[in-house]
Design an enzyme around this catalytic site. Structure first.
Site, PDB file in Angstrom:
ATOM      1  N   GLN A  81       0.870  -1.177   0.000  1.00 28.21           N
ATOM      2  CA  GLN A  81       0.000   0.000   0.000  1.00 28.21           C
ATOM      3  C   GLN A  81       0.902   1.221   0.000  1.00 28.21           C
ATOM      4  O   GLN A  81       1.611   1.476   0.964  1.00 28.21           O
ATOM      5  CB  GLN A  81      -0.900   0.025   1.235  1.00 28.21           C
ATOM      6  CG  GLN A  81      -1.800   1.242   1.253  1.00 28.21           C
ATOM      7  CD  GLN A  81      -2.681   1.316   2.489  1.00 28.21           C
ATOM      8  OE1 GLN A  81      -2.933   0.308   3.134  1.00 28.21           O
ATOM      9  NE2 GLN A  81      -3.134   2.512   2.805  1.00 28.21           N
ATOM     10  N   CYS A  87      -6.510   1.317   2.194  1.00 30.15           N
ATOM     11  CA  CYS A  87      -6.348   0.007   2.832  1.00 30.15           C
ATOM     12  C   CYS A  87      -7.545  -0.909   2.598  1.00 30.15           C
ATOM     13  O   CYS A  87      -7.388  -2.118   2.486  1.00 30.15           O
ATOM     14  CB  CYS A  87      -6.062   0.148   4.320  1.00 30.15           C
ATOM     15  SG  CYS A  87      -7.331   1.035   5.245  1.00 30.15           S
TER      16      CYS A  87
END
Length: 198
Positions: A81, A87
């Site tokens: 990420q 997320c």
């Protein structure tokens, strides 16, 4: 994120569904349809969780495996990420990327093309590919503006994924350097035996 987001990007309605886990009591776990292929887990980032994450990364860095050496199955789909507030999307991609042998995606759909295009990439290349994908950016904006979950002002929530791959339970967190194996598991035991130990 709503199921409509998943359906719109290529997860067929009849192939899989999302389900909330309302508690750990036996009768509440019985409400969850089986098999459980993956779990998205939402928790608040705190000083304690950050300390544990950094300690875990430090231990991994100084273990027998270097960060350049994959110490997990090559069948595990993992990506980093690299942007904030993504997320939930990364968690969904981890979930879907690790169940493509169980679930048939719509041919030519965003998910189908994404996983085919990124199959041979490393975790950072996958992250860069996602950042440059305009289709998912639009879909993500629609899904997040239409969501039901509201975090409190003093929380910094974070999604991670747990999925069974090759008989192992993996924790998949794009903020970490790689997947973490938590031992033997299966879709029939993921919720009961493994997942809630962590």
């Amino acid at each position: 994120m709503k199921q409509e987001f998943l359906w719109g990007l290529g997860l067929p309605m009849e192939e899989a569904e999302c389900c909330d886990v309302f508690g750990l009591d036996e009768e509440l776990l019985e409400m969850v349809p089986k098999p459980v292929l993956a779990v998205l887990f939402l928790y608040p980032i705190t000083a304690k969780t950050e300390e544990e994450r950094l300690q875990q990364e430090n231990e991994k860095k100084h273990s027998a495996f270097s960060l350049d050496c994959k110490d997990y199955s090559s069948k595990v789909y993992f990506m980093k990420q690299t942007v904030g507030n993504a997320c939930g999307l990364i968690g969904l991609l981890h979930a879907l990327g690790n169940i493509t042998s169980e679930v048939k995606l719509v041919e030519g759909s965003f998910f189908d093309e994404f996983f085919k295009s990124t199959a041979s990439m490393d975790p950072l290349q996958r992250a860069a590919f996602l950042v440059n994908d305009r289709d998912v950016e639009v879909a993500h904006s629609v899904a997040t503006s239409d969501g039901d979950t509201v975090a409190s002002d003093n929380e910094d929530p974070h999604f991670i994924c747990f999925a069974c791959v090759d008989g192992q339970l993996y924790e998949l967190d794009g903020r970490k350097s790689g997947p973490i194996s938590h031992g033997v598991s299966s879709p029939s035991t993921l919720l009961r035996v493994n997942f809630f130990r962590y």
